[in-house]
Design a protein around this motif. Structure first.
Motif, PDB file in Angstrom:
ATOM      1  N   ARG A 262      43.050  13.761 -55.911  1.00 56.18           N
ATOM      2  CA  ARG A 262      43.856  13.098 -54.883  1.00 56.18           C
ATOM      3  C   ARG A 262      42.970  12.773 -53.683  1.00 56.18           C
ATOM      4  NH1 ARG A 262      48.365  10.832 -55.974  1.00 56.18           N
ATOM      5  NH2 ARG A 262      49.510  11.600 -54.166  1.00 56.18           N
ATOM      6  N   HIS A 263      43.428  11.876 -52.817  1.00 61.82           N
ATOM      7  CA  HIS A 263      42.575  11.356 -51.745  1.00 61.82           C
ATOM      8  C   HIS A 263      42.814  12.042 -50.395  1.00 61.82           C
ATOM      9  CE1 HIS A 263      41.763   8.396 -54.734  1.00 61.82           C
ATOM     10  NE2 HIS A 263      41.115   7.593 -53.919  1.00 61.82           N
ATOM     11  N   TYR A 264      43.286  13.280 -50.389  1.00 61.17           N
ATOM     12  CA  TYR A 264      43.601  13.964 -49.135  1.00 61.17           C
ATOM     13  C   TYR A 264      43.604  15.461 -49.398  1.00 61.17           C
ATOM     14  CZ  TYR A 264      47.929  14.107 -51.703  1.00 61.17           C
ATOM     15  OH  TYR A 264      48.835  14.305 -52.704  1.00 61.17           O
ATOM     16  N   ASP A 265      43.659  16.223 -48.325  1.00 58.54           N
ATOM     17  CA  ASP A 265      43.835  17.669 -48.483  1.00 58.54           C
ATOM     18  C   ASP A 265      45.126  18.098 -47.786  1.00 58.54           C
ATOM     19  OD1 ASP A 265      43.168  17.574 -45.821  1.00 58.54           O
ATOM     20  OD2 ASP A 265      41.195  18.479 -46.053  1.00 58.54           O
ATOM     21  N   THR A 266      45.428  19.386 -47.871  1.00 55.56           N
ATOM     22  CA  THR A 266      46.705  19.849 -47.319  1.00 55.56           C
ATOM     23  C   THR A 266      46.758  19.652 -45.797  1.00 55.56           C
ATOM     24  OG1 THR A 266      45.763  22.069 -47.336  1.00 55.56           O
ATOM     25  CG2 THR A 266      47.264  21.516 -49.123  1.00 55.56           C
ATOM     26  N   ALA A 267      45.602  19.772 -45.134  1.00 58.00           N
ATOM     27  CA  ALA A 267      45.591  19.614 -43.663  1.00 58.00           C
ATOM     28  C   ALA A 267      46.009  18.194 -43.288  1.00 58.00           C
ATOM     29  CB  ALA A 267      44.204  19.932 -43.121  1.00 58.00           C
ATOM     30  N   LEU A 268      45.469  17.211 -44.012  1.00 54.59           N
ATOM     31  CA  LEU A 268      45.847  15.818 -43.706  1.00 54.59           C
ATOM     32  C   LEU A 268      47.337  15.612 -43.948  1.00 54.59           C
ATOM     33  CD1 LEU A 268      44.105  12.494 -44.274  1.00 54.59           C
ATOM     34  CD2 LEU A 268      46.370  12.765 -45.273  1.00 54.59           C
ATOM     35  N   TYR A 269      47.820  16.161 -45.058  1.00 57.04           N
ATOM     36  CA  TYR A 269      49.239  15.980 -45.387  1.00 57.04           C
ATOM     37  C   TYR A 269      50.130  16.551 -44.278  1.00 57.04           C
ATOM     38  CZ  TYR A 269      53.431  15.511 -48.200  1.00 57.04           C
ATOM     39  OH  TYR A 269      54.678  15.143 -48.641  1.00 57.04           O
ATOM     40  N   ALA A 270      49.819  17.771 -43.869  1.00 55.25           N
ATOM     41  CA  ALA A 270      50.630  18.419 -42.827  1.00 55.25           C
ATOM     42  C   ALA A 270      50.575  17.606 -41.536  1.00 55.25           C
ATOM     43  CB  ALA A 270      50.111  19.831 -42.594  1.00 55.25           C
ATOM     44  N   ASN A 271      49.405  17.121 -41.213  1.00 52.62           N
ATOM     45  CA  ASN A 271      49.210  16.330 -39.996  1.00 52.62           C
ATOM     46  C   ASN A 271      50.084  15.058 -39.996  1.00 52.62           C
ATOM     47  OD1 ASN A 271      47.673  13.851 -38.983  1.00 52.62           O
ATOM     48  ND2 ASN A 271      46.734  15.526 -37.812  1.00 52.62           N
ATOM     49  N   ARG A 272      50.184  14.402 -41.161  1.00 53.01           N
ATOM     50  CA  ARG A 272      51.017  13.177 -41.261  1.00 53.01           C
ATOM     51  C   ARG A 272      52.489  13.519 -40.973  1.00 53.01           C
ATOM     52  NH1 ARG A 272      48.773   9.517 -39.980  1.00 53.01           N
ATOM     53  NH2 ARG A 272      48.066  11.295 -38.816  1.00 53.01           N
ATOM     54  N   LEU A 273      52.946  14.614 -41.566  1.00 54.02           N
ATOM     55  CA  LEU A 273      54.367  14.982 -41.405  1.00 54.02           C
ATOM     56  C   LEU A 273      54.663  15.396 -39.960  1.00 54.02           C
ATOM     57  CD1 LEU A 273      54.469  14.649 -44.417  1.00 54.02           C
ATOM     58  CD2 LEU A 273      55.706  16.798 -44.586  1.00 54.02           C
ATOM     59  N   ILE A 274      53.706  16.095 -39.354  1.00 56.40           N
ATOM     60  CA  ILE A 274      53.914  16.517 -37.962  1.00 56.40           C
ATOM     61  C   ILE A 274      54.014  15.287 -37.066  1.00 56.40           C
ATOM     62  CG2 ILE A 274      52.760  17.669 -36.004  1.00 56.40           C
ATOM     63  CD1 ILE A 274      51.739  19.703 -38.231  1.00 56.40           C
ATOM     64  N   HIS A 275      53.140  14.310 -37.300  1.00 61.19           N
ATOM     65  CA  HIS A 275      53.197  13.087 -36.479  1.00 61.19           C
ATOM     66  C   HIS A 275      54.538  12.360 -36.663  1.00 61.19           C
ATOM     67  CE1 HIS A 275      51.045   9.206 -34.950  1.00 61.19           C
ATOM     68  NE2 HIS A 275      52.228   9.378 -34.416  1.00 61.19           N
ATOM     69  N   ILE A 276      54.996  12.253 -37.906  1.00 68.13           N
ATOM     70  CA  ILE A 276      56.282  11.577 -38.156  1.00 68.13           C
ATOM     71  C   ILE A 276      57.392  12.269 -37.368  1.00 68.13           C
ATOM     72  CG2 ILE A 276      58.086  11.173 -39.902  1.00 68.13           C
ATOM     73  CD1 ILE A 276      55.802  10.694 -41.928  1.00 68.13           C
ATOM     74  N   LYS A 277      57.432  13.586 -37.461  1.00 70.76           N
ATOM     75  CA  LYS A 277      58.526  14.321 -36.799  1.00 70.76           C
ATOM     76  C   LYS A 277      58.415  14.267 -35.271  1.00 70.76           C
ATOM     77  CE  LYS A 277      61.381  15.984 -39.917  1.00 70.76           C
ATOM     78  NZ  LYS A 277      62.825  15.712 -39.909  1.00 70.76           N
ATOM     79  N   GLU A 278      57.177  14.124 -34.768  1.00 67.20           N
ATOM     80  CA  GLU A 278      57.012  13.989 -33.311  1.00 67.20           C
ATOM     81  C   GLU A 278      57.664  12.716 -32.804  1.00 67.20           C
ATOM     82  OE1 GLU A 278      52.780  16.263 -32.673  1.00 67.20           O
ATOM     83  OE2 GLU A 278      52.815  14.070 -32.620  1.00 67.20           O
ATOM     84  N   VAL A 279      57.458  11.624 -33.541  1.00 71.30           N
ATOM     85  CA  VAL A 279      57.969  10.339 -33.029  1.00 71.30           C
ATOM     86  C   VAL A 279      59.344   9.987 -33.606  1.00 71.30           C
ATOM     87  CG1 VAL A 279      55.751   9.359 -32.366  1.00 71.30           C
ATOM     88  CG2 VAL A 279      56.534   9.074 -34.718  1.00 71.30           C
ATOM     89  N   MET A 280      59.739  10.624 -34.724  1.00 69.76           N
ATOM     90  CA  MET A 280      61.066  10.385 -35.315  1.00 69.76           C
ATOM     91  C   MET A 280      61.655  11.735 -35.731  1.00 69.76           C
ATOM     92  SD  MET A 280      60.103   7.062 -37.668  1.00 69.76           S
ATOM     93  CE  MET A 280      58.357   7.419 -37.758  1.00 69.76           C
ATOM     94  N   PRO A 281      62.198  12.500 -34.776  1.00 67.81           N
ATOM     95  CA  PRO A 281      62.615  13.876 -35.090  1.00 67.81           C
ATOM     96  C   PRO A 281      63.663  13.967 -36.190  1.00 67.81           C
ATOM     97  CG  PRO A 281      62.702  13.437 -32.715  1.00 67.81           C
ATOM     98  CD  PRO A 281      62.401  12.142 -33.372  1.00 67.81           C
ATOM     99  N   ASP A 282      64.486  12.950 -36.369  1.00 62.85           N
ATOM    100  CA  ASP A 282      65.529  13.008 -37.402  1.00 62.85           C
ATOM    101  C   ASP A 282      65.081  12.397 -38.739  1.00 62.85           C
ATOM    102  OD1 ASP A 282      67.346  14.298 -35.798  1.00 62.85           O
ATOM    103  OD2 ASP A 282      68.184  12.431 -35.000  1.00 62.85           O
ATOM    104  N   ALA A 283      63.792  12.078 -38.869  1.00 61.53           N
ATOM    105  CA  ALA A 283      63.327  11.409 -40.098  1.00 61.53           C
ATOM    106  C   ALA A 283      63.568  12.287 -41.320  1.00 61.53           C
ATOM    107  CB  ALA A 283      61.840  11.093 -39.983  1.00 61.53           C
ATOM    108  N   CYS A 284      63.909  11.606 -42.413  1.00 66.15           N
ATOM    109  CA  CYS A 284      64.029  12.271 -43.717  1.00 66.15           C
ATOM    110  C   CYS A 284      62.695  12.083 -44.443  1.00 66.15           C
ATOM    111  CB  CYS A 284      65.155  11.605 -44.508  1.00 66.15           C
ATOM    112  SG  CYS A 284      65.303  12.198 -46.191  1.00 66.15           S
ATOM    113  N   ILE A 285      62.132  13.171 -44.955  1.00 62.54           N
ATOM    114  CA  ILE A 285      60.842  13.073 -45.655  1.00 62.54           C
ATOM    115  C   ILE A 285      60.973  13.715 -47.040  1.00 62.54           C
ATOM    116  CG2 ILE A 285      58.385  13.618 -45.612  1.00 62.54           C
ATOM    117  CD1 ILE A 285      58.652  13.941 -42.536  1.00 62.54           C
ATOM    118  N   ALA A 286      60.727  12.917 -48.071  1.00 66.18           N
ATOM    119  CA  ALA A 286      60.756  13.417 -49.451  1.00 66.18           C
ATOM    120  C   ALA A 286      59.323  13.558 -49.953  1.00 66.18           C
ATOM    121  CB  ALA A 286      61.524  12.462 -50.347  1.00 66.18           C
ATOM    122  N   ALA A 287      59.108  14.503 -50.865  1.00 69.75           N
ATOM    123  CA  ALA A 287      57.763  14.695 -51.424  1.00 69.75           C
ATOM    124  C   ALA A 287      57.856  14.919 -52.927  1.00 69.75           C
ATOM    125  CB  ALA A 287      57.098  15.902 -50.772  1.00 69.75           C
TER     126      ALA A 287
END
Ligand code: SF4
Length: 425
Positions: A262-287
C-alpha cells in the motif's frame, strides 16, 4: 429484440450495465427482466472473489436454461481474467473483456457471430447508473497502477485512465438535465483521475461544484495517500460536496501495509482522518479492512484492531483475505489459516457495529439535510419515505410524494432513524 442484463460486483459494473441498457434501448431494443425469456442475455461479471465467480457461472447457466436459443454475452472482469473457463460453458456466444464490452451493441447488430475478445483494457467510457432518479453512480475513472499485492483489479481493468475534465463535466451536465440531484463519483482508484493527461482530481471537483441542478456530490472511495489537504479543505467549504468519505485502510499495521504494497502507513492514515474531523466534525468516514492477510499474526491483528478502534471511523467494510490468481500475495509466505481470517472478520464486524452506533449517537438531536427518495415503504406504522443525510445516516418520514427528489432539513432522532439499512457505498 428483447434483452436482459445481470450485473455482479461493484458500482462501476452497475454504471457500465446502465450505459449498455441505454444504448440498446435507444437502438429500439426492449429491456426485460432477467427471469424472462429474452433473445439476448448480458452478464456483466466480477472476479473479486471465488464466490463472485461462482455467482457469475450460475447467472450464465440460468440464462441458458431459460432460452437455449438466446445469444449469451458474458462481459467484464471475470470474462477478462478467465475467458477460457467461461468459453468452456456450452451455450456462451460472446465473451468481451473490459476493453471491448462497450462495443456489444455494434457486435450484436452486425451479427458477428461467436466472438471472444479480452485484449488489454485501454479504452475509457464515462458512464452512469440508472435506478432511482434521486442519485446516480457516475464512473469517472477506470483501472489502477498501484498493484497492491492482494488485488487482481489491475489485471482485470488495466491501468488508470479517465476522460478529461472538460468531457467529464459535460457528461455531469447531461446527468443534471435528467433531473438527478446527487452524483456519486466512482472509479477503481478515483483519486488518480486525470493523472495521465496532466489534470488534477481536485480541479475536477471544483468544476463539478459549479454545475447547476446537481445539489450533492459524494466521492465513492479515495486512497488515503490521494486525499490531500487541498481536497479535504475544498470539500469542507464547497457548495455541494458532502462530508462523507470512504477511505480504504486494509490493515492497521505498518508491517502488513508494507506486505500489501500500500502507498501509506498508519500515521498518514490517522493524520488524514484527524484533518477531516477538524474541518468537518460531523463527517461520516467509512474504511475497508482485510482480515488475515499474509503476515497478520495474532499480535499484529490485535494492534490493527486497536488502531481502528482509536480512529474516528464511522463504520467498516470487512473482507477476509482470499488468494486471487496472478497476484504477488499468492506466492507469499506467512499464510493465515482460513478459519482465523473468518473469525477476525466477525470480530471487526462487531467493532464496526459499535462504531456505527457511536457515530449515530453523536448525531442524535442534530438537524441535517435529507434527499428524499421516490420509493414508498409500507410499514406497520403507515407509508414512509427514506433518504440519506449529507453525512450518510438513513432517515425516514411519513410518505409525501411532493418531497420525493427534494432536500429538506430533518432531525436525527430514535424515531426518524432507519435501523438495519444496507450501506450502498
Ligand atoms: S489501489 Fe490497490 S486495492 Fe485498489 S484497485 Fe488499485 S491495486 Fe487494487
Amino acid at each position: 429484440m428483447r434483452f436482459a442484463t445481470h450485473t455482479l460486483g461493484c458500482k462501476l459494473n452497475f454504471a457500465e450495465t446502465s450505459h449498455l441498457q441505454r444504448q440498446f434501448s435507444e437502438a429500439g431494443h426492449t429491456l426485460v427482466d432477467y427471469r424472462e425469456i429474452a433473445d439476448l442475455y448480458i452478464i456483466n461479471t466480477c472476479t473479486v472473489t471465488s464466490v463472485a465467480e461462482k455467482k457469475c457461472r450460475n447467472a450464465i447457466r440460468q440464462a441458458i436454461s431459460q432460452n437455449n436459443a438466446a445469444t449469451i454475452a458474458v462481459i467484464g472482469c471475470f470474462a477478462q481474467n478467465d475467458a477460457k473457463q467461461i468459453a468452456s460453458i456450452p451455450g456462451v456466444n460472446i465473451i468481451l473483456g473490459n476493453d471491448k464490452k462497450h462495443l456489444l451493441l455494434d457486435i450484436i447488430e452486425n451479427k458477428q457471430g461467436n466472438i471472444q475478445d479480452t485484449s488489454e483494457p485501454k479504452s475509457f467510457q464515462l458512464s452512469y447508473s440508472g435506478g432511482d432518479r434521486t442519485r446516480t453512480f457516475f464512473k469517472i475513472q477506470d483501472g489502477c497502477d498501484y498493484f497492491c499485492t492482494y488485488c487482481a483489479i489491475p489485471f482485470a481493468r488495466g491501468r488508470s485512465r479517465s476522460a478529461t475534465i472538460e468531457e467529464t463535466v459535460a457528461m455531469a451536465k447531461k446527468i443534471a438535465e435528467s433531473g438527478t440531484r446527487e452524483i456519486v463519483l466512482t472509479g477503481v482508484n478515483t483519486g488518480t483521475f486525470g493523472l495521465h493527461h496532466g489534470e488534477k482530481f481536485v480541479d475536477l471537483l471544483r468544476q463539478l461544484d459549479t454545475i447547476e441542478g446537481i445539489l450533492r456530490y459524494r466521492i465513492s472511495s479515495i486512497e488515503p495517500n490521494l486525499i490531500t489537504d487541498e481536497i479535504i479543505d475544498f470539500v469542507a467549504q464547497s457548495r455541494a460536496f458532502l462530508p462523507h468519505f470512504h477511505i480504504p485502510l486494509q490493515a492497521g499495521s505498518d508491517k502488513v501495509l508494507k506486505m500489501m504494497h500500500r502507498h501509506y502507513d498508519t500515521a498518514l492514515y490517522a493524520n488524514r482522518l484527524i484533518h477531516i474531523k477538524e474541518v468537518m466534525p460531523d463527517a461520516c468516514i467509512a474504511a475497508d479492512v482485510i482480515t488475515g492477510f499474509n503476515g497478520e499474526d495474532d499480535e499484529t491483528f490485535a494492534q490493527s484492531k486497536a488502531f481502528i478502534d482509536s480512529l474516528p471511523i464511522s463504520y467498516l467494510h470487512v473482507f477476509p483475505y482470499s488468494d486471487r490468481p496472478n497476484t504477488a500475495a499468492l506466492r507469499m509466505d506467512e499464510k493465515i489459516a482460513i478459519p482465523v481470517r473468518k473469525a477476525r472478520s466477525l470480530e471487526l464486524h462487531a467493532l464496526s457495529d459499535r462504531k456505527r452506533h457511536a457515530f449515530i449517537q453523536s448525531q442524535m438531536g442534530k438537524t441535517h439535510t435529507v434527499l428524499w427518495e421516490h420509493t414508498c415503504h409500507h410499514t406497520p406504522q403507515g407509508d414512509t419515505m427514506q433518504g440519506w443525510t449529507e453525512n450518510y445516516i438513513r432517515l425516514q418520514r411519513p410518505f409525501d410524494e411532493h418531497l420525493a427528489g427534494q432536500i429538506t432539513p430533518f432531525e436525527v432522532t430514535d424515531l426518524t432513524i432507519v435501523e438495519n439499512f444496507a450501506c450502498e457505498d
